[in-house]
Enzyme design. Structure first.
Site, mmCIF file in Angstrom:
data_model
loop_
_atom_site.group_PDB
_atom_site.id
_atom_site.type_symbol
_atom_site.label_atom_id
_atom_site.label_comp_id
_atom_site.label_asym_id
_atom_site.label_seq_id
_atom_site.Cartn_x
_atom_site.Cartn_y
_atom_site.Cartn_z
ATOM 1 N N LYS A 57 -3.068 -3.766 -1.560
ATOM 2 C CA LYS A 57 -2.632 -3.642 -0.165
ATOM 3 C C LYS A 57 -2.601 -5.020 0.500
ATOM 4 O O LYS A 57 -1.638 -5.383 1.168
ATOM 5 C CB LYS A 57 -3.579 -2.681 0.596
ATOM 6 N N GLN A 97 -10.995 2.012 3.389
ATOM 7 C CA GLN A 97 -10.638 2.709 2.144
ATOM 8 C C GLN A 97 -11.589 3.873 1.892
ATOM 9 O O GLN A 97 -12.808 3.737 2.013
ATOM 10 C CB GLN A 97 -10.675 1.708 0.978
ATOM 11 N N ASP A 146 -3.579 4.274 8.943
ATOM 12 C CA ASP A 146 -3.608 5.380 7.985
ATOM 13 C C ASP A 146 -3.144 6.685 8.637
ATOM 14 O O ASP A 146 -2.776 7.631 7.933
ATOM 15 C CB ASP A 146 -5.051 5.605 7.492
HETATM 16 N N1 GUN Z 1 -7.979 6.651 -0.494
HETATM 17 C C1 GUN Z 1 -6.960 7.210 -1.177
HETATM 18 N N2 GUN Z 1 -5.799 7.114 -0.480
HETATM 19 C C2 GUN Z 1 -6.105 6.481 0.682
HETATM 20 C C3 GUN Z 1 -5.329 6.079 1.799
HETATM 21 O O1 GUN Z 1 -4.113 6.299 1.900
HETATM 22 N N3 GUN Z 1 -6.015 5.434 2.782
HETATM 23 C C4 GUN Z 1 -7.346 5.195 2.712
HETATM 24 N N4 GUN Z 1 -7.914 4.580 3.742
HETATM 25 N N5 GUN Z 1 -8.095 5.557 1.688
HETATM 26 C C5 GUN Z 1 -7.470 6.189 0.667
#
Ligand code: GUN
Length: 285
Positions: free
Chosen positions: A53, A97, A120
């Site tokens: 990311k 995350q 998110d």
């Molecule tokens: N864990 C798995 N997918 C995601 C996501 O799209 N965002 C976040 N913050 N954690 C995740």
């Protein structure tokens, strides 16, 4: 029939190029879009995701900060970091995350992120805005799936869509987006009776269960569009999706591969959401 491949790598590259152009415009106006990514603990998959990311941000000209903390971080320490980032003007998006270590209440952490920086789209106010048809941020994975369907000119209006998996991250927001676009949506879960009956009636099937190859070609209606959100590591080290690709591709009209399908789109849409947050920050200056 052999299905058309929906190439997430190619579409994500196009979107990232558009993001880079929008980032350059914002930067020229004195607002360099900034994303903060927080990861707690040492889950290997999470470490890879957050690094990808941040690397994607840098490549598109965004400012990004990766904050990695040990699993021993307390909930209060994490909440204080989130609050500091809420107040930081160079940061427009905050991503924590998931999953978080068990001693940290993930809901509380998400609710502490300023809704305007919740790229998110997981905050209850953003989930509510999505549900009521006025989304501020669309959760990245479902948003990416919608872009894939759009790029393939899949008719969503009037289509029967079946989603397997009812998570807050994928299944539920996916249902909202498809239903807003005019699909008739069913969300299946691990207790659904006769799952194959549901999937065999679907024009669009989205699978997000984390169970390797649980949907095969016999469960797919001929000509359906199959979106595989899963990414699983097999004992031999290879990656596979939640869909048995080889049998499903013989029945579907279009299908996403794993890897190279939904995964790259999730990251691309995170960048889009960060740009949208920065554009709103500029507009309110
Ligand atoms: N864990 C798995 N997918 C995601 C996501 O799209 N965002 C976040 N913050 N954690 C995740």
């Amino acid at each position: 029939m052999t299905a058309r491949l929906i190439d997430g790598v190619k579409l994500a590259a196009v979107i990232r190029e558009e993001v880079a152009q929008r980032a350059a415009v914002l930067t020229a106006h004195g607002v360099r879009p900034g994303l903060a990514v927080i990861v707690v603990g040492s889950d290997p998959a999470s470490q890879v995701y957050v690094r990808n990311k941040v690397a994607a941000c840098e490549k598109a000209g965004l400012h990004s900060v990766l904050e990695a903390y040990p699993a021993s971080m307390t909930q209060d320490e994490l909440l204080n970091r989130v609050k500091a980032l809420n107040a930081e003007p160079t940061i427009h998006g905050i991503l924590v995350q998931l999953p978080l270590p068990a001693h940290i209440d993930a809901h509380l952490v998400i609710e502490t992120i300023a809704a305007a920086k919740d790229v998110d789209g997981f905050h209850v106010s953003n989930a509510g805005l999505l549900m009521t048809g006025k989304p501020l941020f669309r959760p990245c994975t479902p948003y990416g799936v919608m872009k894939m369907l759009e790029s393939e000119h899949v008719e969503i209006r009037g289509a029967v869509a079946v989603i397997i998996g009812a998570s807050n991250i994928v299944g539920k927001p996916m249902a909202m987006l498809l239903q807003s676009a005019g699909a008739t949506v069913t969300i299946c879960n691990s207790k659904t009776r006769d799952l194959a009956w549901h999937t065999r009636h679907a024009d669009i099937v989205v699978v997000a269960t984390g169970k390797p190859r649980m949907v095969d070609g016999s469960m797919i209606k001929p000509g359906a569009v199959v979106i595989d959100v899963g990414i699983n590591r097999l004992p031999d080290g290879k990656l596979c999706g939640d869909v048995d690709f080889d049998s499903a591709k013989e029945v579907a009209s279009a299908i996403t591969p794993v890897p190279g399908g939904v995964g790259p789109m999730t990251i691309a849409m995170l960048l889009v959401n960060t740009i949208e947050a920065a554009e709103r920050a500029l507009a309110s200056k």
